[in-house]
Every structure is written in structure tokens, then in C-alpha cells.
Design a protein around this motif. Structure first.
Motif, PDB file in Angstrom:
ATOM      1  N   LEU A   1      24.441 -49.899 -49.707  1.00 49.71           N
ATOM      2  CA  LEU A   1      23.828 -51.264 -49.352  1.00 49.71           C
ATOM      3  C   LEU A   1      23.971 -51.272 -47.774  1.00 49.71           C
ATOM      4  O   LEU A   1      25.182 -50.803 -47.097  1.00 49.71           O
TER       5      LEU A   1
ATOM      6  N   LEU B   1      16.094 -48.258 -50.912  1.00 50.78           N
ATOM      7  CA  LEU B   1      16.060 -49.434 -52.140  1.00 50.78           C
ATOM      8  C   LEU B   1      15.560 -50.577 -51.630  1.00 50.78           C
ATOM      9  O   LEU B   1      15.447 -50.935 -50.526  1.00 50.78           O
TER      10      LEU B   1
ATOM     11  N   HIS C   1      15.538 -53.102 -48.377  1.00 50.16           N
ATOM     12  CA  HIS C   1      16.144 -52.422 -47.097  1.00 50.16           C
ATOM     13  C   HIS C   1      15.007 -51.950 -46.155  1.00 50.16           C
ATOM     14  O   HIS C   1      13.977 -51.924 -46.786  1.00 50.16           O
TER      15      HIS C   1
ATOM     16  N   TRP D   1      21.238 -55.940 -58.241  1.00 53.63           N
ATOM     17  CA  TRP D   1      21.310 -54.827 -59.038  1.00 53.63           C
ATOM     18  C   TRP D   1      20.048 -54.704 -59.681  1.00 53.63           C
ATOM     19  O   TRP D   1      19.748 -53.517 -59.861  1.00 53.63           O
TER      20      TRP D   1
ATOM     21  N   TRP E   1      17.374 -52.971 -57.702  1.00 51.78           N
ATOM     22  CA  TRP E   1      17.882 -51.693 -57.147  1.00 51.78           C
ATOM     23  C   TRP E   1      17.751 -50.541 -58.373  1.00 51.78           C
ATOM     24  O   TRP E   1      17.328 -49.662 -58.212  1.00 51.78           O
TER      25      TRP E   1
ATOM     26  N   LEU F   1      24.871 -46.655 -58.418  1.00 50.67           N
ATOM     27  CA  LEU F   1      23.526 -46.882 -59.130  1.00 50.67           C
ATOM     28  C   LEU F   1      23.340 -45.404 -59.897  1.00 50.67           C
ATOM     29  O   LEU F   1      22.779 -45.581 -60.928  1.00 50.67           O
TER      30      LEU F   1
END
Length: 276
Positions: A47, A73, A76, A88, A91, A120
Motif C-alpha cells: 500500500l 495495484l 497507485h 481490497w 487489488w 494479497l
């Protein structure tokens, strides 16, 4: 002796010789090696991170002739505001799609993830066939009351300032300053924290070989999360390595050379003999 003590090795042990040295990669020497299509490695950043977090490790693995994919991701790589509606589900879907695409090209696929990326990877390995996985400072429990605190903060501000990356090496902080986020968005953090109890429940379903790396002085993810993963994971072949010189971003910090060498050695060790 607990798991961290049993499997924590110092910087002079456990290294393996490689055709392309880690020192060459860290020195920025270009190394070209064609992808054989036999082995694939998917690298997943954390993250507030990005592809650059994994570039050096990716170069080392690619130099072995393996197909390496560095995923970015969702949310980002642009502005922190673009991450606010992402969580979540987005991702995990992105990682699953990247895994499926890599599996179409490669016979044996490994997952390597840092922090959120490690979580993940665990989530993927619970339901997808993989040859092995490496997690670096992956969260599984975090701190008591953290989810409630994030929800309170989110009422007043969508993000909090990030003073600096959690890297102990001062020279490394200057060297890796590119692409570092200056704020941490609260909604995505909340989304990750909400999923962690479900991820804990998935850990017994993970049976692929795993290398778990954690840092005792990590200020983001408590080192005990690594021990929890080791305890709950369903894998028969599992190793826990605890670093004592680095903070959270271990692939950029004092121990980065050992992090790279251990990752490489793990993948080499778990390749079928016909693919090595």
C-alpha cells in the motif's frame, strides 16, 4: 524457542551463489536474459508503494531467465486521491488477473509480495495453484484497535501525512526517494484491515511452500504478524526469517541484499529439476 528465534539467521548464513550477483543488480548493471517461459514470478508491492519498490529484485530474478511481472495495484502510481475509492476487492482482482495471465505463459509461477502485496499473495495462494510464495512484512492482525482508530480519523480527514518511508538506512531513504507517497489514504487502509480476519481464516488453505520474512523493528506491521502467519499457514514447507537491522521496507533497507538472495534461493530450491 519460538519460531522467530528458530528460523532467524544472521547476515552471514544461508546465502547461495548466483550467476548474476546481487551486488551487480544493486550497482545498476544492466542484465539481459531471455524469458524461458518455464518459470514466472509475480511481484506485488505494498500500500502506497509502486513498481519501483520491486525493480531491483525483479531484475535479479529476470536475470535467471525467468518471466517476471511487476504489477501496479489499482489506485497507485498517480495521485493519492485516486486511491480513495479503491480497496481490497479491486487489488485482489488485479492480482488474480495478473496471476492467470502469467500462468498462461509459464509452467511454474511464484508469488512475491511486500506488506499489502504479501497479504494479497497469501489470499491468492489460498485458492490458486502456485509453485511457492514469498511474503515480506505482510499484515495478518496489525495492532489492537487500529481499525476503529482509522474509522475515527476518516471522519475528519481522507488521509494522513506520511513523514517518510519506514526505512532505517538513511542513504537508502535518499536513494529511493522517487515515487514515495506523502500521504496515506484512510479508506484503503480500512478496506485492508477489514479483510484481515478473513485472510487469517484462509491461511490453513495455503499449502504451497512459503518463505515468510519479517523485521523486528518494523514500525508499520508488527513482527508478530509473521509468526502468526507461520503458525497458521497450511504449508508443510515453511520458513520464517526475522531481520534485525531493517524497518518495514526490507527490500530497500540494510538487509536488502539478504532479502534478495533468500528470495532467489527459495525459488531455485522449489523448482522441479527439469526447470532449474
Amino acid at each position: 524457542m519460538d519460531a522467530s528465534e528458530l528460523f532467524s539467521l544472521d547476515g552471514n548464513k544461508g546465502h547461495c551463489p548466483v550467476e548474476v550477483s546481487v551486488a551487480e543488480i544493486l550497482a545498476g548493471q544492466p542484465v539481459a536474459s531471455p524469458c524461458s517461459g518455464r518459470v514466472g514470478v509475480l511481484l506485488v508491492h505494498g500500500l502506497n508503494g509502486g513498481k519501483s519498490d520491486m525493480e531491483e529484485l525483479g531484475a535479479l530474478l529476470q536475470a535467471q531467465g525467468w518471466c517476471v511481472e511487476l504489477i501496479l495495484l489499482p489506485g497507485h502510481g498517480t495521485d493519492v486521491r485516486d486511491m480513495l475509492p479503491i480497496g481490497w476487492a479491486e487489488w485482489a482482482q488485479a492480482v488474480r488477473e495478473a496471476l492467470h495471465e502469467l500462468r498462461e505463459r509459464c509452467d511454474h509461477v511464484f508469488l512475491v509480495g511486500h506488506s499489502l502485496g504479501g497479504a494479497l499473495c497469501l489470499h491468492m495462494a489460498a485458492s490458486e495453484p502456485v509453485a511457492g510464495l514469498v511474503t515480506m512484512c505482510a499484515p495478518i492482525s496489525m495492532y489492537p484497535g487500529m481499525l476503529a482508530a482509522v474509522r475515527v480519523v476518516k471522519r475528519f480527514t481522507p488521509w494522513l501525512p506520511t513523514l517518510r518511508e519506514d526505512v532505517r538506512d538513511k542513504e537508502a531513504r535518499r536513494r529511493y526517494a522517487r515515487g514515495v507517497y506523502r500521504h496515506t489514504p484512510m479508506a484503503p487502509v480500512e478496506s485492508m484491515l477489514q479483510y484481515l480476519p478473513l485472510l487469517r481464516a484462509e491461511l490453513p488453505n495455503v499449502t504451497a511452500p512459503i518463505l515468510i520474512m519479517t523485521a523486528i523493528h518494523d514500525h508499520v506491521v508488527p513482527a508478530r504478524d509473521g509468526r502468526t502467519i507461520y503458525r497458521l499457514i497450511g504449508s508443510q514447507e515453511k520458513q520464517l526469517v526475522t531481520f534485525h537491522r531493517s524497518y518495514h521496507v526490507i527490500m530497500k533497507d540494510h538487509d536488502r541484499e539478504e532479502v534478495f538472495e533468500r528470495t532467489l534461493a527459495f525459488i531455485q530450491r522449489h523448482l522441479p529439476s527439469t526447470s532449474s
